[in-house]
Design an enzyme around this catalytic site. Structure first.
Site, PDB file in Angstrom:
ATOM      1  N   PHE A 190      11.115  -6.612   0.743  1.00  0.00           N
ATOM      2  CA  PHE A 190      10.222  -7.148   1.776  1.00  0.00           C
ATOM      3  C   PHE A 190       9.431  -8.376   1.309  1.00  0.00           C
ATOM      4  O   PHE A 190       8.671  -8.964   2.073  1.00  0.00           O
ATOM      5  CB  PHE A 190       9.223  -6.074   2.233  1.00  0.00           C
ATOM      6  CG  PHE A 190       9.883  -4.809   2.706  1.00  0.00           C
ATOM      7  CD1 PHE A 190      10.912  -4.840   3.648  1.00  0.00           C
ATOM      8  CD2 PHE A 190       9.499  -3.569   2.210  1.00  0.00           C
ATOM      9  CE1 PHE A 190      11.543  -3.672   4.084  1.00  0.00           C
ATOM     10  CE2 PHE A 190      10.118  -2.394   2.636  1.00  0.00           C
ATOM     11  CZ  PHE A 190      11.133  -2.450   3.571  1.00  0.00           C
TER      12      PHE A 190
ATOM     13  N   LYS B 232      15.383  -1.372 -15.622  1.00  0.00           N
ATOM     14  CA  LYS B 232      15.261   0.051 -16.005  1.00  0.00           C
ATOM     15  C   LYS B 232      15.558   0.965 -14.820  1.00  0.00           C
ATOM     16  O   LYS B 232      15.993   2.107 -15.007  1.00  0.00           O
ATOM     17  CB  LYS B 232      13.885   0.335 -16.619  1.00  0.00           C
ATOM     18  CG  LYS B 232      12.702   0.040 -15.693  1.00  0.00           C
ATOM     19  CD  LYS B 232      12.120   1.246 -15.047  1.00  0.00           C
ATOM     20  CE  LYS B 232      11.292   0.909 -13.837  1.00  0.00           C
ATOM     21  NZ  LYS B 232      10.471   1.990 -13.332  1.00  0.00           N
TER      22      LYS B 232
ATOM     23  N   SER C 283       0.837  -1.213   0.000  1.00  0.00           N
ATOM     24  CA  SER C 283       0.000   0.000   0.000  1.00  0.00           C
ATOM     25  C   SER C 283       0.864   1.253   0.000  1.00  0.00           C
ATOM     26  O   SER C 283       0.525   2.246   0.627  1.00  0.00           O
ATOM     27  CB  SER C 283      -0.881   0.013   1.237  1.00  0.00           C
ATOM     28  OG  SER C 283      -0.049  -0.167   2.377  1.00  0.00           O
TER      29      SER C 283
HETATM   30  N1  LIG Z   1       5.665   4.345  -7.209  1.00  0.00           N
HETATM   31  C1  LIG Z   1       5.668   4.142  -8.501  1.00  0.00           C
HETATM   32  O1  LIG Z   1       5.484   5.081  -9.294  1.00  0.00           O
HETATM   33  C2  LIG Z   1       5.826   2.741  -9.026  1.00  0.00           C
HETATM   34  C3  LIG Z   1       5.393   2.478 -10.323  1.00  0.00           C
HETATM   35  C4  LIG Z   1       5.529   1.191 -10.822  1.00  0.00           C
HETATM   36  C5  LIG Z   1       6.067   0.192 -10.029  1.00  0.00           C
HETATM   37  N2  LIG Z   1       6.483   0.480  -8.767  1.00  0.00           N
HETATM   38  C6  LIG Z   1       7.010  -0.639  -7.975  1.00  0.00           C
HETATM   39  O2  LIG Z   1       6.022  -1.042  -7.057  1.00  0.00           O
HETATM   40  C7  LIG Z   1       6.645  -1.613  -5.894  1.00  0.00           C
HETATM   41  C8  LIG Z   1       6.066  -0.964  -4.661  1.00  0.00           C
HETATM   42  O3  LIG Z   1       6.365   0.407  -4.677  1.00  0.00           O
HETATM   43  P1  LIG Z   1       5.439   1.515  -4.037  1.00  0.00           P
HETATM   44  O4  LIG Z   1       5.695   2.757  -4.820  1.00  0.00           O
HETATM   45  O5  LIG Z   1       4.028   1.058  -3.915  1.00  0.00           O
HETATM   46  O6  LIG Z   1       6.032   1.608  -2.543  1.00  0.00           O
HETATM   47  P2  LIG Z   1       6.665   2.890  -1.809  1.00  0.00           P
HETATM   48  O7  LIG Z   1       8.118   2.927  -2.035  1.00  0.00           O
HETATM   49  O8  LIG Z   1       5.845   4.097  -2.118  1.00  0.00           O
HETATM   50  O9  LIG Z   1       6.345   2.619  -0.283  1.00  0.00           O
HETATM   51  C9  LIG Z   1       7.085   1.838   0.575  1.00  0.00           C
HETATM   52  C10 LIG Z   1       6.133   0.820   1.166  1.00  0.00           C
HETATM   53  O10 LIG Z   1       6.885  -0.121   1.923  1.00  0.00           O
HETATM   54  C11 LIG Z   1       6.211  -0.363   3.140  1.00  0.00           C
HETATM   55  N3  LIG Z   1       7.152  -0.835   4.127  1.00  0.00           N
HETATM   56  C12 LIG Z   1       8.047  -0.140   4.865  1.00  0.00           C
HETATM   57  N4  LIG Z   1       8.728  -0.965   5.680  1.00  0.00           N
HETATM   58  C13 LIG Z   1       8.262  -2.218   5.438  1.00  0.00           C
HETATM   59  C14 LIG Z   1       8.570  -3.519   5.939  1.00  0.00           C
HETATM   60  N5  LIG Z   1       9.517  -3.692   6.854  1.00  0.00           N
HETATM   61  N6  LIG Z   1       7.889  -4.575   5.448  1.00  0.00           N
HETATM   62  C15 LIG Z   1       6.961  -4.423   4.500  1.00  0.00           C
HETATM   63  N7  LIG Z   1       6.603  -3.222   3.966  1.00  0.00           N
HETATM   64  C16 LIG Z   1       7.257  -2.139   4.452  1.00  0.00           C
HETATM   65  C17 LIG Z   1       5.613   0.991   3.476  1.00  0.00           C
HETATM   66  O11 LIG Z   1       4.566   0.849   4.390  1.00  0.00           O
HETATM   67  C18 LIG Z   1       5.093   1.430   2.109  1.00  0.00           C
HETATM   68  O12 LIG Z   1       3.846   0.869   1.839  1.00  0.00           O
HETATM   69  C19 LIG Z   1       8.152  -1.385  -6.078  1.00  0.00           C
HETATM   70  O13 LIG Z   1       8.730  -2.570  -6.569  1.00  0.00           O
HETATM   71  C20 LIG Z   1       8.229  -0.296  -7.139  1.00  0.00           C
HETATM   72  O14 LIG Z   1       9.417  -0.380  -7.906  1.00  0.00           O
HETATM   73  C21 LIG Z   1       6.352   1.726  -8.242  1.00  0.00           C
END
Ligand SMILES: NC(=O)c1ccc[n+]([C@@H]2O[C@H](COP(=O)([O-])OP(=O)(O)OC[C@H]3O[C@@H](n4cnc5c(N)ncnc54)[C@H](O)[C@@H]3O)[C@@H](O)[C@H]2O)c1
Length: 355
Positions: free
Chosen positions: A99, A207, A12
């Site tokens: 994680f 990427k 999330s």
């Molecule tokens: N943000 C983007 O624009 C985007 C786009 C496409 C893909 N992604 C990919 O999606 C994936 C998730 O990214 P995001 O942007 O949703 O996350 P994020 O980087 O915005 O957020 C970090 C998340 O990690 C959680 N977290 C922190 N400590 C933790 C722990 N010990 N255990 C489990 N969770 C913990 C936090 O609560 C938070 O939900 C990544 O692989 C990212 O590369 C991101």
């Protein structure tokens, strides 16, 4: 007719919340396909003295990771991942890759028969003996369920604002591919399904390394032509990486959203580029900048460069991927960022007189 599927979004953060908005709305629009309630596992934390899950379930907004975007009320935040995933038919994994193993270990042996997964996670896992594992393989191996992949040129904040974009689903099973497409596709988020799962996933991971290089070029003040060279050389190494380590990879997949399009958007708009530019300009460490600039969001580029380098070093192949290697060494402080241009100038691509 098949029963509507129960969907759980595992994660999330910025992207996790944006995709929960899409799936939540699709669940409302397609009750014949999906159960109304979409559960979202939230790694619990306190925000202004309140639990984030409570804020999401009352305000219907993830104020920390996706502020100012309304989430549909049928998206329900749950702090325990086992409760969130209980009886789910589809698990959508979208959390920082470091994680994923810990979360899957909590779900091990708790899946019902027929559950499937989709991963939106960008990065690799380090395999025993120094190789890399795809995140989809970690999920498949630990949970013993099939796992498809969704990747694309999708900066979460822009998707959440409903700006038009595209994404690629990698799924070998055509029927599951259609199901996933109905779960994700909206008028503004267009999905193409391909069967080349590995290339889709590898593009999404690699990427982010190239985006770090684009950030270095920006930090060094070189401008758009240099950045275009970084993108091109990065793409060449991505293609070569797939040829060497994932034989059977199709070049056409690079032309889908998960390939060139995601690479371009990340090298211009993403957080990896932004933090890497600051790394060059400020001299602070990557960890310091991640903490200062990202408000809890995680960087994927530097750890992915590290994971890839462990394998390349083991296989004595660092010199075949000089861009990935230089980016890794600059992140680690083993090479000054000012040497980045040398790596571009001396890239093996330029040493071949005629192709
Ligand atoms: N943000 C983007 O624009 C985007 C786009 C496409 C893909 N992604 C990919 O999606 C994936 C998730 O990214 P995001 O942007 O949703 O996350 P994020 O980087 O915005 O957020 C970090 C998340 O990690 C959680 N977290 C922190 N400590 C933790 C722990 N010990 N255990 C489990 N969770 C913990 C936090 O609560 C938070 O939900 C990544 O692989 C990212 O590369 C991101």
């Amino acid at each position: 007719m098949a029963k509507p599927k129960k969907v759980c979004v595992v994660g999330s953060g910025n992207w996790g919340s944006a995709i929960a908005k899409i799936i939540g709305n699709n669940a409302l629009d397609k009750p014949e396909l999906f159960e109304r309630e979409v559960r979202m596992w939230v790694f619990e934390e306190m925000v202004d003295g309140k639990k984030l899950t409570e804020i999401i379930n009352t305000k219907h907004q993830n104020v920390k990771y996706l502020p100012d975007i309304a989430l549909p009320e049928n998206v329900v935040a749950i702090p325990d991942v086992k409760d969130a995933a209980k009886d789910a038919d589809i698990l959508v994994f979208v959390l920082p890759h470091q994680f994923v193993r810990g979360v899957c270990n909590q779900l091990k042996d708790k899946m019902k028969e027929g559950t499937v997964a989709v991963t939106l996670i960008k990065g690799f896992d380090v395999a025993e003996g120094g190789g890399i594992l795809l995140i989809s393989d970690v999920i498949r191996n630990l949970l013993n369920i099939p796992c498809a992949i969704l990747m694309g040129a999708n900066i979460a904040n822009e998707v959440a604002k409903e700006n038009y974009c595209e994404a690629t689903v990698g799924c070998k099973d055509p029927e599951l591919g259609r199901l996933h497409k109905s779960m994700f596709q909206t008028k503004y988020f267009r999905i193409v399904v391909v069967d080349d799962e590995e290339t889709v996933e590898v593009c999404g991971a690699l990427k982010n390394i190239v985006a770090v290089g684009a950030g270095f070029a920006d930090g060094l003040g070189y401008g758009d032509n240099t950045k275009a060279a970084v993108i091109r050389l990065g793409l060449m190494e991505m293609v070569k990486f797939c040829e060497v380590f994932y034989p059977g990879s199709q070049q056409s997949t690079f032309l889908e959203s998960c390939g060139v399009a995601d690479l371009v958007t990340t090298c211009y708009g993403g957080r990896n580029r932004r933090v890497s530019e600051a790394y060059v300009r400020t001299g602070k460490t990557i960890e310091q900048l991640e903490a200062e600039m990202l408000n809890g969001q995680k960087l994927q580029g530097p750890p992915t460069a590290d994971e890839v380098n462990v394998m390349l070093k083991n296989k004595k192949m660092e010199d075949r991927f000089p861009l990935f290697t230089a980016i890794h060494r600059i992140c680690k402080g083993e090479l000054p960022a000012t040497k980045f241009l040398d790596c571009l100038k001396n890239h093996p691509e330029h040493m071949i007189s005629h192709k």
